[in-house]
Each structure stands twice: as structure tokens, then as C-alpha cells.
Scaffold this active site. Structure first.
Site, PDB file in Angstrom:
ATOM      1  CB  THR A  11      -0.985  -0.029   1.199  1.00  0.00           C
ATOM      2  OG1 THR A  11      -1.896   1.077   1.075  1.00  0.00           O
ATOM      3  CG2 THR A  11      -0.271   0.058   2.527  1.00  0.00           C
ATOM      4  CG  ASN A  12      -0.454   4.655  -1.285  1.00  0.00           C
ATOM      5  OD1 ASN A  12      -1.096   5.462  -0.601  1.00  0.00           O
ATOM      6  ND2 ASN A  12      -1.000   3.983  -2.289  1.00  0.00           N
ATOM      7  NE  ARG A  13       5.700   6.628   4.251  1.00  0.00           N
ATOM      8  CZ  ARG A  13       6.558   6.179   3.325  1.00  0.00           C
ATOM      9  NH1 ARG A  13       6.353   6.479   2.029  1.00  0.00           N
ATOM     10  NH2 ARG A  13       7.597   5.434   3.670  1.00  0.00           N
ATOM     11  CB  SER A  14      -3.061   7.795   0.315  1.00  0.00           C
ATOM     12  OG  SER A  14      -4.293   8.476   0.283  1.00  0.00           O
ATOM     13  CB  ALA A  51      -2.251   7.150  -3.172  1.00  0.00           C
TER      14      ALA A  51
END
Ligand code: PMT
Length: 394
Positions: free
Chosen positions: A208-211, A275
Site C-alpha cells: 500500500t502507500n501512505r495516503s 493514491a
């Protein structure tokens, strides 16, 4: 939306009348002018002085109150109101409003009003489910009264069921939406995406990512408050779910792609703040991968380029999350994906972007014109973006 607005808050005689103090406080803190009208029964639950202390304004409790100003009080209140909200709204008041009875100040004011009227019903579940109460609510909804709630849960009687006063956040959202009903996005359908997709590695792990979803949620709420019908397609976030909009929960880029395709059939604008993962594991393991080998190699494959593949006669707005060559990369994406606008944000800045309550963006249009905004709260960034979307929608 609330600053400087005149809100009439009607409070009727239900046990949740005490929650109206919080509503009055939140509205006052948002710089709205709040005039409270209490029924006699409401004063049995909360003292008028409490509301006067919170709003800084006199509280109206009697039709022929001697303290009323020179005008006819219910006419003065009705004409000044940008919106009337009755919270809690008891079965009795709902019935009297449905019948057009005007023998107390609150019902008189509502009858004289041209502004939107919001009802937040709160009562025992049996009273709420009683056909006569349901008929009264249907009559009022047919006359464009807006209802919020009730919520379901534990009631004063100890029973469980529908009848709890809606959350203050939901009531405030309804007020903002009512105030914005004739704004520049009225009758428009906006699809907004938010959050960071999660691409499964195995049943436990994902890429995943930091959104955080804050930018997307700010856009969705701002669009709602400007009169738009909003579909929010959201990856998992820890944010409170925005009220008064359709929310579609997704996890993966593929699910987001499918959800967008389903949502855009009648949309006027698509704004992709989410994101979205560019790569995902080629294969997601069916069982949890055991940590036996010293090394683990993950084979990744590209995910669909959603914005680039979605076509249609609607305004398409994308975001460019860049760590270098901000405008050059953003402009390339605008043209590659056939966007109307692209919102470029430098995601290496510590004070903005992923997870922050603030963002510093540059809006780039198809002619290459740029509008660089200073560091702003994401809700203000959202309104500046929607200003441009509203212009494009004519
Ligand atoms: O959520 P927050 O914590 O508030 O953070 C906000 C944000 C930084 C996530 C937001 O401002 C932002 O920049 N969102 C876009 C992040 C991103 O995916 O940017 P990108 O440059 O990788 O993608 C460009 C555009 O294509 C984006 O609109 C994206 O949604 C879209 N995209 C990306 C990948 C993909 N497979 N399909 C897409 O359509």
C-alpha cells in the site's frame, strides 16, 4: 459554508435535547449566528440559559414573549433564517408540522419560513415506527423537509432500535448541504476517489502507500456542501465517514477501477485524489507466507492505468504525486491521461501531502497555465480545485 449564516435551531421536548447544546456550540464555533427556539417541553430537559450561554443570543421560548423585539418574533426569525433545523424533533412536533398547526413559536416560525427545514427525529422506537409518525414524516418529506436520522441503538427506555438523535456531525453536514443547495455545483454529480489502495501479498500482508484519504474526503465534503451529488470511492482509511453522500469501499486498484466504471455513467466530473498502486503482486498467496527462506522475492505486475483508460464526456481531474520535476511530470500526465486539470503536489515536502491536514499544490490546465497555491488546509485546497471544476462545468 456556515460562517455568517443565520441558523434557527428548534429544540423540542425529547431526552436528547441536551445534545442540541453541542449542535449549538459547533454552529457558533463555525461562526454561524444561532437563534434557538425551545418548546415548553424542551425547557423541562435543558434550561434556556444553557443555550444562551453557548450562542450568546437570547433564546425564544414563548409565542408572545415580552422580551421579543418589536417585530412579530416568528416572522422575524423565519425571514432571517438561512436554514431551520429542529433537533431533536419529537413525534408530537413532527405531527403538528405535518398538520400545519401553528400554536407555538417553533411551528409558527416553520410555517412562515421560506428557508430549508431540517428535521432530526428522536423518540422511542415504537413511536418512530408507528404508521402515523411515518405518514407525518412522509408528508413533510414530500414538502421538501430534509430529515437526518434517526440512528439506531440503545434508547432511553433501555430498548434497542431506531430513534436515537443523529450524530452531530451528520446534522452539521445536512445543514452545510442545505446551505449549499443552490451553489455552483448544484445538480452536478461528482465522483471522487480517496485513500491508498491495498494490493494483497497473502491473506495478511499487502502493498500500500501512505495516503490517509484526507485530500479526497475534503474534496467530497466540499463538493457536497456546494450542492453536488457525490459518490466517494474510497480505499481503506481511518477517517470518519463523510455524511450525505454515496460511499463505495474498495481495496485494490482493480476494485477501484470497477467501482469508477460503475459510477461514472452519469457523472459530470471525476476527481482522482486516491493514491492508486501502480504495481501489484503477480500472484497473491492463498495462505500466509511462512518466514522460512532467508530471502523473499515478490514478482510485481502493472495495475490498470484507471484515469488513462476511463473515457467520457465529463471533466477529468487527476493528481500528480511527484518527488522531482513536479510541473514537467504533472503536465506529461495531464496530456497522457487526457485530463482537464492535474493537481501537482510535491510529496517530499514534510508539511504537506500524504497524511497531512495541509497540501501545497499547483493546478495545471490543458493550456499549460499554472496556479500555484500556498500551503493551505486540504478543505481550502479542495474548494480552490472545485472553483476550477465548476468553471469547466460552465
Ligand atoms: O490522502 P492524503 O493523505 O490526503 O494524501 C493526498 C495525496 C498525496 C495522496 C494526493 O494529494 C495525491 O497526490 N493523490 C494522487 C496520488 C497518485 O497516485 O499520484 P500518481 O502521480 O501516482 O498518479 C497520477 C494520477 O493517476 C492520480 O490521480 C491517480 O489517482 C491516478 N492513477 C494512478 C495509478 C493508477 N494505476 N491509475 C490511476 O488512475
Amino acid at each position: 459554508m456556515l460562517k455568517g449564516k443565520s441558523i434557527v435551531l428548534g429544540v423540542t421536548g425529547g431526552v436528547s435535547a441536551y445534545k442540541a447544546v453541542h449542535i449549538a456550540s459547533q454552529l457558533t464555533q463555525a461562526s454561524a449566528q444561532v437563534d434557538v427556539i425551545m418548546t415548553e417541553a424542551a425547557t423541562r430537559f435543558v434550561a434556556p440559559l444553557t443555550f444562551q450561554a453557548v450562542t450568546g443570543r437570547p433564546v425564544a421560548t414563548e409565542m408572545f414573549g415580552l422580551g421579543s423585539n418589536c417585530g412579530i418574533q416568528h416572522i422575524v426569525l423565519a425571514e432571517a433564517a438561512d436554514v431551520i433545523v429542529i433537533a431533536p424533533a419529537t413525534a408530537n412536533t413532527i405531527a403538528r408540522l405535518a398538520a400545519g398547526i401553528a400554536d407555538d413559536l417553533l411551528c409558527c416560525t416553520v410555517l412562515a419560513a421560506k428557508s430549508p427545514v431540517i428535521l432530526a427525529p428522536a423518540m422511542d422506537a415504537n413511536m418512530y415506527e408507528n404508521p402515523v409518525t411515518q405518514d407525518n414524516l412522509s408528508k413533510l418529506q414530500a414538502r421538501d423537509f430534509i430529515t437526518v436520522g434517526p440512528a439506531s441503538g440503545r434508547l432511553a427506555s433501555g430498548k434497542e432500535g431506531p430513534g436515537r438523535l443523529a450524530e452531530t456531525s451528520d446534522i452539521l453536514a445536512a445543514i452545510s448541504q442545505a446551505l449549499g443547495r443552490e451553489s455552483d455545483l448544484a445538480a452536478k454529480h461528482l465522483v471522487v476517489t480517496a485513500g491508498g489502495t491495498q494490493e494483497p501479498i497473502d491473506p495478511v500482508r499487502c502493498i500500500t502507500n501512505r495516503s490517509s484519504g484526507k485530500m479526497g474526503y475534503a474534496l467530497a465534503e466540499a463538493a457536497r456542501d456546494r450542492g453536488a451529488r457525490v459518490t466517494l470511492i474510497t480505499a481503506p482509511t481511518s477517517l470518519p465517514r463523510p455524511a450525505r453522500m454515496q460511499i463505495v469501499d474498495v481495496c485494490t486498484a482493480h476494485e477501484m477501477h470497477t467501482a469508477i466504471r460503475d459510477a461514472i455513467s452519469q457523472c459530470d466530473a471525476l476527481i482522482m485524489a486516491a493514491a492508486v498502486a501502480d504495481y501489484r503482486p503477480t500472484r497473491a498467496a492463498k495462505d500466509k507466507i511462512k518466514k522460512e527462506a532467508a530471502e523473499l522475492t515478490l514478482e510485481l505486475e502493472r495495475t490498470p492505468d484507471i484515469l488513462g483508460s476511463i473515457k467520457g464526456a465529463f471533466v477529468k481531474v487527476g493528481f500528480a504525486a511527484e518527488s522531482s520535476n513536479l510541473l514537467e511530470n504533472a503536465s506529461r500526465k495531464l496530456h497522457e491521461k487526457g485530463l482537464s486539470l492535474i493537481i501537482a503536489n510535491d510529496i517530499t515536502a514534510r508539511d504537506s501531502g500524504f497524511g497531512s491536514d495541509y497540501n501545497r499544490v499547483t493546478i495545471v490546465d490543458q493550456e499549460g497555465k499554472t496556479d500555484s497555491l500556498p500551503l493551505l488546509p486540504k478543505r481550502q485546497v479542495a474548494d480552490r480545485i472545485l472553483d476550477r471544476v465548476a468553471k469547466l462545468l460552465g
